[in-house]
Design a protein around this motif. Structure first.
Motif, PDB file in Angstrom:
ATOM      1  N   TRP A 180       0.829  -1.406   0.037  1.00  0.00           N
ATOM      2  CA  TRP A 180      -0.155  -0.087   0.168  1.00  0.00           C
ATOM      3  C   TRP A 180       0.965   1.508   0.092  1.00  0.00           C
ATOM      4  CZ3 TRP A 180      -5.273  -0.242  -0.568  1.00  0.00           C
ATOM      5  CH2 TRP A 180      -5.756  -1.582  -0.165  1.00  0.00           C
ATOM      6  N   LEU A 206      -0.647   7.883  -1.691  1.00  0.00           N
ATOM      7  CA  LEU A 206      -0.733   8.958  -2.626  1.00  0.00           C
ATOM      8  C   LEU A 206      -0.415  10.069  -2.054  1.00  0.00           C
ATOM      9  CD1 LEU A 206      -3.613   7.802  -4.796  1.00  0.00           C
ATOM     10  CD2 LEU A 206      -1.314   7.600  -5.661  1.00  0.00           C
ATOM     11  N   GLN A 248      -3.592  12.871  -5.358  1.00  0.00           N
ATOM     12  CA  GLN A 248      -4.822  12.527  -4.711  1.00  0.00           C
ATOM     13  C   GLN A 248      -5.748  13.872  -5.421  1.00  0.00           C
ATOM     14  OE1 GLN A 248      -4.528  10.488  -0.428  1.00  0.00           O
ATOM     15  NE2 GLN A 248      -5.650  12.473  -0.577  1.00  0.00           N
ATOM     16  N   VAL A 290      -1.270  -1.148 -11.236  1.00  0.00           N
ATOM     17  CA  VAL A 290      -1.646  -0.745 -10.239  1.00  0.00           C
ATOM     18  C   VAL A 290      -3.066  -0.490 -10.012  1.00  0.00           C
ATOM     19  CG1 VAL A 290       0.590  -0.222  -9.293  1.00  0.00           C
ATOM     20  CG2 VAL A 290      -0.778   1.470 -10.221  1.00  0.00           C
ATOM     21  N   TYR A 333      -5.913   2.219  -7.960  1.00  0.00           N
ATOM     22  CA  TYR A 333      -6.040   3.385  -6.982  1.00  0.00           C
ATOM     23  C   TYR A 333      -7.025   2.805  -5.869  1.00  0.00           C
ATOM     24  CZ  TYR A 333      -3.538   6.174 -10.418  1.00  0.00           C
ATOM     25  OH  TYR A 333      -2.553   6.916 -11.288  1.00  0.00           O
ATOM     26  N   SER A 390      -5.548   8.340   0.562  1.00  0.00           N
ATOM     27  CA  SER A 390      -5.694   7.158  -0.736  1.00  0.00           C
ATOM     28  C   SER A 390      -4.422   6.594  -1.121  1.00  0.00           C
ATOM     29  CB  SER A 390      -6.336   8.075  -1.899  1.00  0.00           C
ATOM     30  OG  SER A 390      -7.454   8.286  -1.554  1.00  0.00           O
ATOM     31  N   TYR A 391      -4.634   5.401  -1.757  1.00  0.00           N
ATOM     32  CA  TYR A 391      -3.287   4.570  -2.118  1.00  0.00           C
ATOM     33  C   TYR A 391      -3.308   4.059  -3.361  1.00  0.00           C
ATOM     34  CZ  TYR A 391      -3.317   4.424   3.078  1.00  0.00           C
ATOM     35  OH  TYR A 391      -3.211   5.177   4.313  1.00  0.00           O
ATOM     36  N   THR A 392      -2.293   3.470  -3.802  1.00  0.00           N
ATOM     37  CA  THR A 392      -2.027   2.759  -4.739  1.00  0.00           C
ATOM     38  C   THR A 392      -1.572   1.215  -4.296  1.00  0.00           C
ATOM     39  OG1 THR A 392       0.225   3.050  -5.386  1.00  0.00           O
ATOM     40  CG2 THR A 392      -1.394   4.294  -6.546  1.00  0.00           C
ATOM     41  N   SER A 414      -0.848  -3.047  -5.752  1.00  0.00           N
ATOM     42  CA  SER A 414      -0.835  -4.205  -6.733  1.00  0.00           C
ATOM     43  C   SER A 414      -1.477  -5.116  -6.431  1.00  0.00           C
ATOM     44  CB  SER A 414       0.660  -4.644  -6.997  1.00  0.00           C
ATOM     45  OG  SER A 414       0.798  -5.748  -7.840  1.00  0.00           O
ATOM     46  N   HIS A 457      -8.566   0.928 -11.886  1.00  0.00           N
ATOM     47  CA  HIS A 457      -7.318   0.491 -12.659  1.00  0.00           C
ATOM     48  C   HIS A 457      -6.540   1.755 -12.922  1.00  0.00           C
ATOM     49  CE1 HIS A 457      -4.966  -0.641 -16.284  1.00  0.00           C
ATOM     50  NE2 HIS A 457      -4.644  -1.728 -15.430  1.00  0.00           N
ATOM     51  N   GLN A 458      -5.311   1.517 -13.070  1.00  0.00           N
ATOM     52  CA  GLN A 458      -4.343   2.854 -13.181  1.00  0.00           C
ATOM     53  C   GLN A 458      -4.902   3.539 -14.554  1.00  0.00           C
ATOM     54  OE1 GLN A 458      -0.753   0.811 -13.327  1.00  0.00           O
ATOM     55  NE2 GLN A 458      -0.704   0.390 -15.795  1.00  0.00           N
TER      56      GLN A 458
END
Length: 162
Positions: free
Chosen positions: A4, A7, A12, A82, A84, A92-94, A96, A124-125
């Protein structure tokens, strides 16, 4: 939590701005509507809301939802892609979907799939597919043809009526 990645506030803001246009969402508006790009389906998740679920389901249903959604994300993304994970008005995060998914001290992802009071959006990215959790309407909206097919294959317990 290794997978994790928080961002920056600038990133963000850029992502939320893009998301608000993409799903035609006006947060804070009394009559907010989330309208993602076609194709999409809206799943009623009210059966998973605390108070309505049995004690066994309180743990089983969210875990099943995470497991199913993770499998669906894995099936529609490449190893380097990745997702989002956006939490309205919070960090917020990215992440995999192909790496280990560590949980916090409460056994949750930093941004849970089940919207229990906040809007939780996953994209999705490339923004071609995603999942939009609305806590007030008790719905999760899934969009993107690939993700919809994957949801049908790895259907969460909560989505049985969808």
């Amino acid at each position: 939590m290794m997978n994790w990645h928080a961002l920056s506030h600038t990133k963000q803001d850029q992502i939320w701005s893009h998301v608000n246009k993409l799903v035609k969402w006006k947060p804070g508006s009394r009559f907010h509507h989330i309208t993602p790009p076609d194709p999409y389906r809206v799943f009623d998740i009210s059966s998973g809301v605390s108070g309505k679920a049995s004690n066994d389901d309180v743990v089983r249903v969210p875990n099943d939802l995470e497991t199913s959604i993770l499998k669906a994300f894995q099936s529609c993304t490449g190893n380097q892609d990745v997702i989002y994970a956006l939490d309205w008005q919070h960090d917020s995060y990215t992440f995999s979907p192909h790496q280990a998914m560590p949980k916090d001290e409460f056994g949750d992802w930093p941004v849970p799939i089940f919207p229990d009071g906040d809007y939780y959006f996953f994209f999705h990215q490339g923004f071609s597919l995603g999942l939009l959790g609305d806590p007030w309407k008790c719905t999760i909206t899934v969009f993107g043809e690939e993700l919809l097919k994957a949801i049908d294959k790895y259907r969460p317990i909560l989505f049985q009526d969808g």
